[in-house]
Scaffold this motif. Structure first.
Motif, short mmCIF file in Angstrom:
data_model
loop_
_atom_site.label_atom_id
_atom_site.label_comp_id
_atom_site.label_asym_id
_atom_site.label_seq_id
_atom_site.Cartn_x
_atom_site.Cartn_y
_atom_site.Cartn_z
N ALA A 1 41.12 25.42 60.40
CA ALA A 1 40.46 26.70 60.66
C ALA A 1 41.14 27.75 59.78
CB ALA A 1 40.57 27.10 62.12
N LEU A 2 40.33 28.53 59.09
CA LEU A 2 40.79 29.67 58.31
C LEU A 2 40.46 30.92 59.11
CD1 LEU A 2 39.14 28.53 54.97
CD2 LEU A 2 41.54 28.20 55.63
N LEU A 3 41.48 31.64 59.50
CA LEU A 3 41.29 32.77 60.40
C LEU A 3 41.73 34.07 59.74
CD1 LEU A 3 43.07 31.13 63.45
CD2 LEU A 3 40.61 31.20 63.07
N PRO A 4 40.97 35.14 59.95
CA PRO A 4 41.54 36.45 59.60
C PRO A 4 42.84 36.56 60.39
CG PRO A 4 39.26 36.65 60.31
CD PRO A 4 39.68 35.25 60.60
N HIS A 5 43.85 37.16 59.81
CA HIS A 5 45.17 37.17 60.43
C HIS A 5 45.11 37.65 61.88
CE1 HIS A 5 49.45 37.14 60.75
NE2 HIS A 5 49.43 38.39 61.18
N ARG A 6 45.80 36.94 62.72
CA ARG A 6 45.96 37.31 64.12
C ARG A 6 47.47 37.43 64.38
NH1 ARG A 6 41.24 35.20 63.72
NH2 ARG A 6 39.64 35.40 65.25
N ASP A 7 47.83 38.21 65.38
CA ASP A 7 49.24 38.27 65.74
C ASP A 7 49.62 36.96 66.45
OD1 ASP A 7 48.51 38.48 68.47
OD2 ASP A 7 48.62 40.66 68.42
#
Length: 162
Positions: free
Chosen positions: A76-82
């Motif tokens: 999974a390629l995700l926009p950055h999450r904390d």
């Protein structure tokens, strides 16, 4: 889900911006003991396990771009999450996978690894290498816990000396 080629193309688009204040997260998943599922239950059941996990993974990744890297590996390629948000996604994938496994009587467990762009790398292959290290650390910890549980269960099953 995307295939490997589709993931590489999506990663190129997402990661080229990762250095411009838009970090990204890569989540790498590997189904544990998948070969044993195929060997014991057949490829039809193995395909069912892959399809079900793909659905769990995609739904749990929250707006990420998801694909099958190959075999029993998913990305999974995700926009950055904390870190808290990533932990929630990981826990959701693990708990839904366990619930499905228990509900269907089929062994399905997952190990997950995480990496972040740009600090861990700027391309998908590098980011997957870092995530893979974390994935195998996770898998090793799971095996250690399983070994300990078996050891203690065997101890409690032994007759007590009088």
């Amino acid at each position: 889900l995307l295939n490997r080629h589709g993931l590489l193309a999506a990663a190129d688009c997402m990661l080229k911006n990762a250095g411009e204040g838009k970090p990204a997260t890569v989540l790498f998943a590997d189904l544990n003991q998948f070969k044993e599922v195929n060997d014991r239950y057949g490829h039809g059941v193995g395909d069912r396990v892959l399809a079900e996990f793909a659905q769990i993974f995609k739904e749990s990744a929250e707006l990420g771009v998801c694909g099958r890297w190959g075999g029993d590996e998913f990305v999974a390629l995700l926009p950055h999450r904390d870190e808290a948000a990533i932990r929630q996604i990981v826990e959701r994938i693990e708990s839904r996978t366990l619930a499905w496994s228990q509900g269907n009587g089929l062994p399905m467990a997952v190990s997950l690894g995480v990496s972040h762009a740009p600090q861990d790398g700027h391309d998908l292959v590098t980011l997957l290498s870092v995530a893979d290290i974390h994935l195998y650390q996770n898998k090793s910890q799971q095996q250690d816990k399983a070994d300990a549980a078996t050891f203690y269960r065997n101890l409690t099953d032994e007759p007590q000396a009088s």
